[in-house]
Design a protein around this motif. Structure first.
Motif, PDB file in Angstrom:
ATOM      1  N   VAL A   1       0.856  -1.179   0.000  1.00  0.00           N
ATOM      2  CA  VAL A   1       0.000   0.000   0.000  1.00  0.00           C
ATOM      3  C   VAL A   1       0.894   1.233   0.000  1.00  0.00           C
ATOM      4  CG1 VAL A   1      -0.212  -0.005   2.533  1.00  0.00           C
ATOM      5  CG2 VAL A   1      -1.944   1.140   1.142  1.00  0.00           C
ATOM      6  N   TYR A   2       0.437   2.261  -0.692  1.00  0.00           N
ATOM      7  CA  TYR A   2       1.230   3.473  -0.866  1.00  0.00           C
ATOM      8  C   TYR A   2       0.489   4.697  -0.321  1.00  0.00           C
ATOM      9  CZ  TYR A   2       3.403   0.407  -4.352  1.00  0.00           C
ATOM     10  OH  TYR A   2       4.008  -0.642  -4.984  1.00  0.00           O
ATOM     11  N   LEU A   3       1.277   5.706   0.021  1.00  0.00           N
ATOM     12  CA  LEU A   3       0.712   7.009   0.344  1.00  0.00           C
ATOM     13  C   LEU A   3       1.548   8.051  -0.389  1.00  0.00           C
ATOM     14  CD1 LEU A   3      -1.490   8.438   2.018  1.00  0.00           C
ATOM     15  CD2 LEU A   3       0.280   8.864   3.746  1.00  0.00           C
ATOM     16  N   GLN A   4       0.996   8.576  -1.455  1.00  0.00           N
ATOM     17  CA  GLN A   4       1.639   9.656  -2.194  1.00  0.00           C
ATOM     18  C   GLN A   4       1.277  10.973  -1.537  1.00  0.00           C
ATOM     19  OE1 GLN A   4       3.766   9.570  -4.968  1.00  0.00           O
ATOM     20  NE2 GLN A   4       3.967  11.769  -4.542  1.00  0.00           N
ATOM     21  N   MET A   5       2.288  11.715  -1.114  1.00  0.00           N
ATOM     22  CA  MET A   5       2.066  12.963  -0.385  1.00  0.00           C
ATOM     23  C   MET A   5       2.636  14.116  -1.203  1.00  0.00           C
ATOM     24  SD  MET A   5       2.967  11.676   3.483  1.00  0.00           S
ATOM     25  CE  MET A   5       4.712  11.477   3.120  1.00  0.00           C
ATOM     26  N   ASN A   6       1.777  15.003  -1.644  1.00  0.00           N
ATOM     27  CA  ASN A   6       2.176  16.171  -2.421  1.00  0.00           C
ATOM     28  C   ASN A   6       1.882  17.446  -1.644  1.00  0.00           C
ATOM     29  OD1 ASN A   6       2.812  14.412  -4.571  1.00  0.00           O
ATOM     30  ND2 ASN A   6       0.754  14.569  -5.423  1.00  0.00           N
ATOM     31  N   SER A   7       2.479  18.522  -2.083  1.00  0.00           N
ATOM     32  CA  SER A   7       2.266  19.833  -1.453  1.00  0.00           C
ATOM     33  C   SER A   7       2.424  19.744   0.059  1.00  0.00           C
ATOM     34  CB  SER A   7       0.870  20.360  -1.807  1.00  0.00           C
ATOM     35  OG  SER A   7       0.704  20.463  -3.204  1.00  0.00           O
ATOM     36  N   LEU A   8       3.504  19.136   0.476  1.00  0.00           N
ATOM     37  CA  LEU A   8       3.708  18.914   1.901  1.00  0.00           C
ATOM     38  C   LEU A   8       3.892  20.214   2.662  1.00  0.00           C
ATOM     39  CD1 LEU A   8       5.897  15.728   1.619  1.00  0.00           C
ATOM     40  CD2 LEU A   8       3.820  15.916   2.998  1.00  0.00           C
ATOM     41  N   LYS A   9       3.400  20.198   3.892  1.00  0.00           N
ATOM     42  CA  LYS A   9       3.467  21.358   4.775  1.00  0.00           C
ATOM     43  C   LYS A   9       4.237  20.980   6.037  1.00  0.00           C
ATOM     44  CE  LYS A   9      -1.246  22.581   3.339  1.00  0.00           C
ATOM     45  NZ  LYS A   9      -2.624  22.870   3.819  1.00  0.00           N
ATOM     46  N   PRO A  10       4.812  21.962   6.718  1.00  0.00           N
ATOM     47  CA  PRO A  10       5.499  21.641   7.976  1.00  0.00           C
ATOM     48  C   PRO A  10       4.609  20.902   8.967  1.00  0.00           C
ATOM     49  CG  PRO A  10       6.088  23.837   7.262  1.00  0.00           C
ATOM     50  CD  PRO A  10       5.015  23.365   6.329  1.00  0.00           C
ATOM     51  N   GLU A  11       3.326  21.180   8.963  1.00  0.00           N
ATOM     52  CA  GLU A  11       2.426  20.506   9.899  1.00  0.00           C
ATOM     53  C   GLU A  11       2.164  19.046   9.529  1.00  0.00           C
ATOM     54  OE1 GLU A  11       1.920  23.431   8.316  1.00  0.00           O
ATOM     55  OE2 GLU A  11      -0.202  23.672   7.744  1.00  0.00           O
ATOM     56  N   ASP A  12       2.675  18.598   8.396  1.00  0.00           N
ATOM     57  CA  ASP A  12       2.606  17.177   8.045  1.00  0.00           C
ATOM     58  C   ASP A  12       3.729  16.375   8.701  1.00  0.00           C
ATOM     59  OD1 ASP A  12       1.673  18.179   4.738  1.00  0.00           O
ATOM     60  OD2 ASP A  12       0.337  17.369   6.284  1.00  0.00           O
ATOM     61  N   THR A  13       4.657  17.063   9.349  1.00  0.00           N
ATOM     62  CA  THR A  13       5.756  16.387  10.020  1.00  0.00           C
ATOM     63  C   THR A  13       5.231  15.447  11.097  1.00  0.00           C
ATOM     64  OG1 THR A  13       7.329  18.168   9.595  1.00  0.00           O
ATOM     65  CG2 THR A  13       7.800  16.705  11.467  1.00  0.00           C
ATOM     66  N   ALA A  14       5.624  14.179  11.010  1.00  0.00           N
ATOM     67  CA  ALA A  14       5.121  13.160  11.938  1.00  0.00           C
ATOM     68  C   ALA A  14       5.780  11.829  11.614  1.00  0.00           C
ATOM     69  CB  ALA A  14       3.608  13.021  11.821  1.00  0.00           C
ATOM     70  N   VAL A  15       5.578  10.876  12.506  1.00  0.00           N
ATOM     71  CA  VAL A  15       5.867   9.481  12.180  1.00  0.00           C
ATOM     72  C   VAL A  15       4.604   8.913  11.541  1.00  0.00           C
ATOM     73  CG1 VAL A  15       6.473   7.197  13.052  1.00  0.00           C
ATOM     74  CG2 VAL A  15       7.502   9.248  14.073  1.00  0.00           C
ATOM     75  N   TYR A  16       4.770   8.309  10.375  1.00  0.00           N
ATOM     76  CA  TYR A  16       3.642   7.761   9.633  1.00  0.00           C
ATOM     77  C   TYR A  16       3.625   6.244   9.782  1.00  0.00           C
ATOM     78  CZ  TYR A  16       2.530  12.216   7.509  1.00  0.00           C
ATOM     79  OH  TYR A  16       2.131  13.517   7.310  1.00  0.00           O
ATOM     80  N   TYR A  17       2.429   5.731  10.068  1.00  0.00           N
ATOM     81  CA  TYR A  17       2.244   4.303  10.288  1.00  0.00           C
ATOM     82  C   TYR A  17       1.231   3.753   9.288  1.00  0.00           C
ATOM     83  CZ  TYR A  17       4.200   5.339  14.905  1.00  0.00           C
ATOM     84  OH  TYR A  17       5.001   5.753  15.939  1.00  0.00           O
ATOM     85  N   CYS A  18       1.495   2.583   8.767  1.00  0.00           N
ATOM     86  CA  CYS A  18       0.425   1.889   8.061  1.00  0.00           C
ATOM     87  C   CYS A  18      -0.195   0.878   9.002  1.00  0.00           C
ATOM     88  CB  CYS A  18       0.896   1.242   6.760  1.00  0.00           C
ATOM     89  SG  CYS A  18       1.936  -0.192   6.940  1.00  0.00           S
ATOM     90  N   ALA A  19      -1.441   0.551   8.726  1.00  0.00           N
ATOM     91  CA  ALA A  19      -2.208  -0.336   9.591  1.00  0.00           C
ATOM     92  C   ALA A  19      -3.131  -1.198   8.745  1.00  0.00           C
ATOM     93  CB  ALA A  19      -3.016   0.480  10.595  1.00  0.00           C
ATOM     94  N   ALA A  20      -3.528  -2.332   9.308  1.00  0.00           N
ATOM     95  CA  ALA A  20      -4.379  -3.276   8.576  1.00  0.00           C
ATOM     96  C   ALA A  20      -5.486  -3.797   9.484  1.00  0.00           C
ATOM     97  CB  ALA A  20      -3.537  -4.448   8.060  1.00  0.00           C
TER      98      ALA A  20
END
Length: 123
Positions: free
Chosen positions: A79-98
């Motif tokens: 599974v993918y997450l394409q992230m465009n137009s990123l902002k400083p507030e998008d800063t985080a640890v990203y987790y995938c889940a099922a």
């Protein structure tokens, strides 16, 4: 046992793009509803996106709608997450889940989690 491994995080300038990937072990990937979450320092983990088993349907948090796109390749167990137009507030640890049951539009109740990948957006 289902195991999830994320990759693709990193440091990017505001306005830039990143694509996260999450590879899922096992032969049951197409039976799983998948989701992405994130947790910023000092904040609770929040839902980002969910995708149906076939990949035909997706659901996004308002904060990322129009900028992030979730997709999946059932032949690659990914599974993918394409992230465009990123902002400083998008800063985080990203987790995938099922999850085995429930809708991709339900933001809680996931059964399995990856270890996370850090995304840092500089201003």
């Amino acid at each position: 046992q289902v195991q999830l491994v994320e990759s693709g995080g990193g440091l990017v300038q505001a306005g830039g793009s990143l694509r996260l990937s999450c590879v899922v072990s096992g032969r049951t990937f197409s039976s799983l509803v998948m989701g992405w979450f994130r947790q910023a320092p000092g904040k609770e983990r929040e839902f980002v996106a969910g995708i149906s088993r076939s990949g035909a349907s997706t659901y996004y948090a308002d904060s990322v709608k129009g900028r992030f796109t979730c997709s999946r390749d059932n032949a690659k167990n990914t599974v993918y997450l394409q992230m465009n137009s990123l902002k400083p507030e998008d800063t985080a640890v990203y987790y995938c889940a099922a999850r085995w049951s429930g809708s991709y539009a339900v933001t809680s109740g996931y059964d399995y989690w990856g270890q996370g990948t850090q995304v840092t957006v500089s201003s």
